[in-house]
Design an enzyme around this catalytic site. Structure first.
Site, short mmCIF file in Angstrom:
data_model
loop_
_atom_site.label_atom_id
_atom_site.label_comp_id
_atom_site.label_asym_id
_atom_site.label_seq_id
_atom_site.Cartn_x
_atom_site.Cartn_y
_atom_site.Cartn_z
N GLU A 84 0.98 -1.19 0.01
CA GLU A 84 -0.08 -0.06 -0.14
C GLU A 84 0.87 1.22 -0.08
O GLU A 84 1.70 1.36 0.87
CB GLU A 84 -1.01 0.03 1.09
CG GLU A 84 -1.84 0.93 1.14
CD GLU A 84 -3.03 0.96 2.34
OE1 GLU A 84 -3.30 -0.03 2.77
OE2 GLU A 84 -3.40 2.11 2.84
N LYS A 262 -7.50 -0.55 11.65
CA LYS A 262 -6.88 -1.10 10.45
C LYS A 262 -5.74 -0.27 10.08
O LYS A 262 -4.55 -0.75 9.50
CB LYS A 262 -7.92 -1.01 9.30
CG LYS A 262 -7.52 -1.84 7.95
CD LYS A 262 -6.99 -0.70 7.00
CE LYS A 262 -6.37 -1.69 5.62
NZ LYS A 262 -5.65 -0.59 4.68
N ASP A 278 3.99 -14.16 11.54
CA ASP A 278 2.70 -14.48 11.26
C ASP A 278 1.59 -13.27 11.45
O ASP A 278 1.24 -12.92 12.50
CB ASP A 278 2.53 -15.58 12.13
CG ASP A 278 0.83 -16.19 11.85
OD1 ASP A 278 0.12 -15.52 11.00
OD2 ASP A 278 0.54 -17.37 12.02
N HIS A 376 -2.16 10.16 -1.42
CA HIS A 376 -2.12 8.99 -2.46
C HIS A 376 -1.85 9.60 -3.85
O HIS A 376 -1.14 8.83 -4.67
CB HIS A 376 -3.67 8.25 -2.40
CG HIS A 376 -3.58 7.44 -1.22
ND1 HIS A 376 -4.62 6.78 -0.87
CD2 HIS A 376 -2.70 7.13 -0.29
CE1 HIS A 376 -4.48 5.85 0.19
NE2 HIS A 376 -3.34 6.20 0.51
C1 MEV Z 1 -5.89 3.09 4.89
O1 MEV Z 1 -5.35 1.92 4.82
C2 MEV Z 1 -6.04 3.44 6.41
C3 MEV Z 1 -7.09 4.53 6.97
O2 MEV Z 1 -8.16 4.23 6.51
C4 MEV Z 1 -6.93 4.43 8.51
C5 MEV Z 1 -7.67 5.22 9.19
O3 MEV Z 1 -8.70 5.53 8.66
O4 MEV Z 1 -7.50 5.74 10.31
C6 MEV Z 1 -6.50 5.50 6.55
#
Ligand code: MEV
Length: 428
Positions: A84, A262, A278, A376
């Site tokens: 990513e 995430k 892992d 991005h």
């Molecule tokens: C994207 O991979 C991760 C985010 O969505 C995390 C977040 O929203 O805190 C940018």
């Protein structure tokens, strides 16, 4: 469509033979076929062949360095393997903002893992639990007989914790064997021990043992990190306040908390992966820990200190090792441990926690300011200027203008380049 997926003795073939079979079945041309194996040299390919079954190639991921990290006063280069964009840039940028106040503070992580033994068909669960407790020493001794090397090095089974669970199928007993795995991730050690002691638990309790397996909810192996992010560097008081409000949103809303976490795992998993550990074990543990004893919550907390700087803290289980498994069989994993100057599993867990915190801070800062798309877009724009064949001297300016115009395309890059060139020539 392939004729059959029933490939007789496929596992016994060499990589070359397997590639030929797949190439023939799937009409791969010579370029496609060589793409499968050409990304890594033959000696590495050999190591990969030994790691899993039915290998036909390698799937290379970019490996990058997150810069600017100071962890417990020590400068660190952090290796991250991830597909990513923006993750490594985000972590490096966040770590830079923690530098004025000393970087990240972390504390030792005990390598205690849980092995579970499920006991069913127990007639009197109270009596069974009492008997288990009375026989704890014998159970521990038997567990430790399975791994004299670990025991000699100072690790081994430490105790048992016992629980009764009311289920639709009646009462079950859940025995936790707590094992100090030292520098191992521990799944193998623990699984061996619980399988060996299960018959003993059956005779102690009169029950029947069913599952005997490590738990990935490694609540006794929690890593913690803390950092103070400089308010001027991060954009001032408003940004500090907005990050605290964004974190509060996650604290009270599971949809947001999931994405918040995430983002943390973007950093965590990239380091876990780079070291051959892992990722699924750490991810399962982290998300379950986020909901352990309370509704699902973010793994980080934020507040402002007396100077108005932003204090961030993270807490999550990190079950990783520096010996055994792919950490040893994958040569690049060993190299990553060397680059990061990792001394132990505890040390690696602390680096991982610091990166998780940095990653989360970077995401929140972007989200409360310009949003994440601009970053991005900038990365995408970098690729576009290259593909458009624009001379390197113009790259930065073309990228900037494309991002400002919110339009990152080959034709736009060429158009902007034309404009800039014309205006430069006019100036000249
Ligand atoms: C994207 O991979 C991760 C985010 O969505 C995390 C977040 O929203 O805190 C940018």
């Amino acid at each position: 469509m392939v004729e059959t997926s029933n490939l007789e003795k496929f596992y016994k073939k060499s990589i070359g033979e397997r590639v030929q079979i797949v190439a023939q079945m799937c009409n791969l041309d010579a370029n496609e076929t060589s793409l499968l194996t050409s990304a890594v040299d033959p000696s590495l390919m050999n190591a990969l062949d030994g790691m899993i079954e039915n290998v036909i190639g390698a799937f290379p991921l970019p490996l990058g360095i997150a810069t600017n990290f100071i962890i417990n006063g020590k400068e660190r280069l952090v290796t991250m393997a991830i597909e990513e964009p923006s993750v490594i840039a985000g972590a490096s940028n966040a770590a830079k903002m923690a530098r004025p106040r000393g970087g990240f503070d972390t504390s030792d992580v005990a390598s205690l893992m849980i092995g579970q033994i499920q006991l069913v068909d127990v007639e009197d669960s109270n009596a069974a639990i009492e008997a288990l407790r009375a026989n704890q020493d014998a159970i521990i001794a038997m567990a430790n007989e399975q791994d004299p090397i670990l025991v000699n090095a100072g690790g081994g089974a430490r105790r048992i914790d016992t629980f009764t669970i009311d289920t639709n199928l009646g009462v079950m007993i859940d025995v936790h064997l707590i094992v100090d795995c030292l520098d191992a991730m521990g799944a193998n050690v623990v699984n061996t021990m619980v399988e060996k002691i299960a018959p003993m638990l059956e005779s102690i309790t009169g029950g029947r043992s069913l599952l005997r397996i490590v738990s990935n909810l490694a609540v006794h192996r929690v890593a913690r990190a803390r950092a103070i992010f400089d308010k001027e560097l991060l954009g001032g008081n408003d940004v500090v306040g907005n990050i605290i409000e964004a974190a509060e949103f996650a604290m009270n809303d599971m949809f947001r908390a999931t994405t918040h976490n995430k983002g943390i795992m973007n950093g965590v998993s990239a380091v876990v992966r780079a070291t051959g550990n892992d990722t699924r074990a750490v991810e399962a543990g982290a998300h379950a820990f986020a909901a352990w004893n309370h509704p699902y919550q973010p793994l980080t907390r934020y507040h402002a200190d007396e100077n108005g700087d932003l204090v961030g803290e993270i807490e999550l289980p990190v079950a990783v090792g520096t010996i055994g498994g792919a950490t040893k069989t994958h040569p690049v994993a060993g190299l990553c441990l060397k680059i990061m100057e990792i001394e132990s599993a505890s040390d690696l867990s602390q680096v991982i926690a610091a990166v998780g915190l940095a990653q989360n801070f970077a995401a929140l800062r972007a989200l409360v300011s310009e949003g994440i798309q601009k970053g991005h877009m900038r990365l995408h724009a970098k690729n576009v200027v290259r593909m458009a064949g624009i001379p390197a001297a113009y790259h930065d300016r073309v990228i900037e203008l494309m991002v400002d115009r919110g339009s990152v395309r080959l034709d736009v890059a060429r158009e902007i380049f034309g404009e800039l060139k014309q205006s430069d020539e006019g100036d000249g």
